[in-house]
Design a protein around this motif. Structure first.
Motif, PDB file in Angstrom:
ATOM      1  N   ARG A 150      10.818 -20.454  20.954  1.00  0.00           N
ATOM      2  CA  ARG A 150      12.044 -21.242  21.054  1.00  0.00           C
ATOM      3  C   ARG A 150      11.964 -22.239  22.212  1.00  0.00           C
ATOM      4  O   ARG A 150      12.359 -23.401  22.074  1.00  0.00           O
ATOM      5  CB  ARG A 150      13.260 -20.326  21.264  1.00  0.00           C
ATOM      6  CG  ARG A 150      13.685 -19.523  20.054  1.00  0.00           C
ATOM      7  CD  ARG A 150      15.059 -18.903  20.321  1.00  0.00           C
ATOM      8  NE  ARG A 150      15.462 -18.008  19.257  1.00  0.00           N
ATOM      9  CZ  ARG A 150      15.279 -16.687  19.277  1.00  0.00           C
ATOM     10  NH1 ARG A 150      14.646 -16.122  20.299  1.00  0.00           N
ATOM     11  NH2 ARG A 150      15.697 -15.932  18.271  1.00  0.00           N
ATOM     12  N   ASP A 151      11.466 -21.782  23.352  1.00  0.00           N
ATOM     13  CA  ASP A 151      11.350 -22.666  24.514  1.00  0.00           C
ATOM     14  C   ASP A 151      10.416 -23.832  24.226  1.00  0.00           C
ATOM     15  O   ASP A 151      10.681 -24.976  24.632  1.00  0.00           O
ATOM     16  CB  ASP A 151      10.845 -21.887  25.735  1.00  0.00           C
ATOM     17  CG  ASP A 151      11.909 -20.982  26.331  1.00  0.00           C
ATOM     18  OD1 ASP A 151      13.106 -21.188  26.031  1.00  0.00           O
ATOM     19  OD2 ASP A 151      11.549 -20.057  27.085  1.00  0.00           O
ATOM     20  N   SER A 152       9.307 -23.554  23.546  1.00  0.00           N
ATOM     21  CA  SER A 152       8.356 -24.607  23.204  1.00  0.00           C
ATOM     22  C   SER A 152       9.006 -25.638  22.283  1.00  0.00           C
ATOM     23  O   SER A 152       8.855 -26.853  22.467  1.00  0.00           O
ATOM     24  CB  SER A 152       7.113 -24.018  22.539  1.00  0.00           C
ATOM     25  OG  SER A 152       6.419 -23.159  23.427  1.00  0.00           O
TER      26      SER A 152
ATOM     27  N   ARG B 108      12.196 -26.221  22.006  1.00  0.00           N
ATOM     28  CA  ARG B 108      13.238 -26.910  22.775  1.00  0.00           C
ATOM     29  C   ARG B 108      12.642 -28.039  23.621  1.00  0.00           C
ATOM     30  O   ARG B 108      13.194 -29.154  23.678  1.00  0.00           O
ATOM     31  CB  ARG B 108      13.967 -25.894  23.662  1.00  0.00           C
ATOM     32  CG  ARG B 108      15.233 -26.427  24.322  1.00  0.00           C
ATOM     33  CD  ARG B 108      15.986 -25.305  25.033  1.00  0.00           C
ATOM     34  NE  ARG B 108      16.574 -24.376  24.082  1.00  0.00           N
ATOM     35  CZ  ARG B 108      16.144 -23.137  23.888  1.00  0.00           C
ATOM     36  NH1 ARG B 108      15.114 -22.661  24.573  1.00  0.00           N
ATOM     37  NH2 ARG B 108      16.739 -22.340  23.017  1.00  0.00           N
ATOM     38  N   ASN B 109      11.510 -27.778  24.236  1.00  0.00           N
ATOM     39  CA  ASN B 109      10.866 -28.798  25.067  1.00  0.00           C
ATOM     40  C   ASN B 109      10.409 -29.993  24.241  1.00  0.00           C
ATOM     41  O   ASN B 109      10.561 -31.155  24.658  1.00  0.00           O
ATOM     42  CB  ASN B 109       9.670 -28.191  25.813  1.00  0.00           C
ATOM     43  CG  ASN B 109      10.087 -27.197  26.878  1.00  0.00           C
ATOM     44  OD1 ASN B 109      11.212 -27.248  27.375  1.00  0.00           O
ATOM     45  ND2 ASN B 109       9.194 -26.293  27.230  1.00  0.00           N
TER      46      ASN B 109
ATOM     47  N   GLU C 265      11.048 -15.897  22.147  1.00  0.00           N
ATOM     48  CA  GLU C 265      11.691 -16.788  23.111  1.00  0.00           C
ATOM     49  C   GLU C 265      10.731 -17.859  23.604  1.00  0.00           C
ATOM     50  O   GLU C 265      11.127 -19.000  23.857  1.00  0.00           O
ATOM     51  CB  GLU C 265      12.236 -15.975  24.296  1.00  0.00           C
ATOM     52  CG  GLU C 265      13.196 -16.755  25.181  1.00  0.00           C
ATOM     53  CD  GLU C 265      14.355 -17.366  24.410  1.00  0.00           C
ATOM     54  OE1 GLU C 265      14.758 -18.505  24.750  1.00  0.00           O
ATOM     55  OE2 GLU C 265      14.870 -16.732  23.464  1.00  0.00           O
TER      56      GLU C 265
END
Length: 199
Positions: A132-134, A136-137, A129
């Motif tokens: 994924r967050d990285s 997404r940013n 996760e």
């Protein structure tokens, strides 16, 4: 009175991380750890309780260092595409252990233990996760800057790139040619589409 420890606990965890990363969980015995860490099994048990506990500590250690370095690389590049390309190439050619094909400890563990260990699974999903967050940013930053299409489906792009990342990690471990992996990286980034200024 118990005797004072004659070793640095954090150093032992770091060394254990390298052992587990190279051998895997099941193939590493307490005897193996004792020999490679130059510690008696009794010292390991006294400090870490059992092999599983030490493995979880090692996995946490790897996640902390790997995530911090990945975040730094994704944020330092001037453009979204450069950030993605540099980060993905670093994972297959510049990451610690890449030169000896040890691969990613998290991915190695996911393929070995899967969903059979709840504590391990929670850590793996947590690490995934973060990735994924990285992604997404970075993609949101690129879309806002006009490097990526304004109508890009960020969530779908994240899943596509994340799947590519996992595949790269597995192929790295399998010893596949780096040039071919970079070709896959370039195609994956190119599939995001041109920015509005390039249409």
């Amino acid at each position: 009175m118990p005797r004072p420890r004659e070793f640095d606990e954090q150093e032992v965890v770091a060394k254990a991380t390298a052992v587990f990363r190279r051998r895997g969980y099941h193939a590493t015995s307490v005897r193996d750890l004792g020999e490679e860490l130059a510690l008696r099994p009794s010292s390991l048990y006294r400090t870490f309780t059992d092999k599983h506990t030490l493995f979880l500590r090692a996995l946490d250690h790897y996640r902390a260092h790997d995530s911090a370095e990945a975040e730094r690389r994704l944020e330092q590049a001037a453009s979204c595409r450069e950030a993605l390309r540099d980060w993905m190439i670093w994972m297959i050619s510049g990451a610690p252990g890449a030169e000896d094909a040890d691969g990613c400890f998290v991915v190695n563990t996911a393929t070995e233990l899967g969903t059979t260990d709840t504590a391990v699974q929670q850590r793996i999903e947590g690490a995934f996760e973060v990735t994924r967050d990285s992604l997404r940013n970075v993609l949101r930053r690129g879309r806002s800057a006009g490097e990526l299409p304004a109508d890009l489906d960020i969530d779908a792009a994240v899943e596509s790139l994340f799947t590519t990342v996992l595949g790269l990690r597995v192929r790295e471990r399998a010893g596949h040619d780096t040039t071919r992996l970079i070709t896959a990286i370039d195609f994956a980034i190119g599939s995001l589409g041109p920015g509005p200024e390039r249409r």
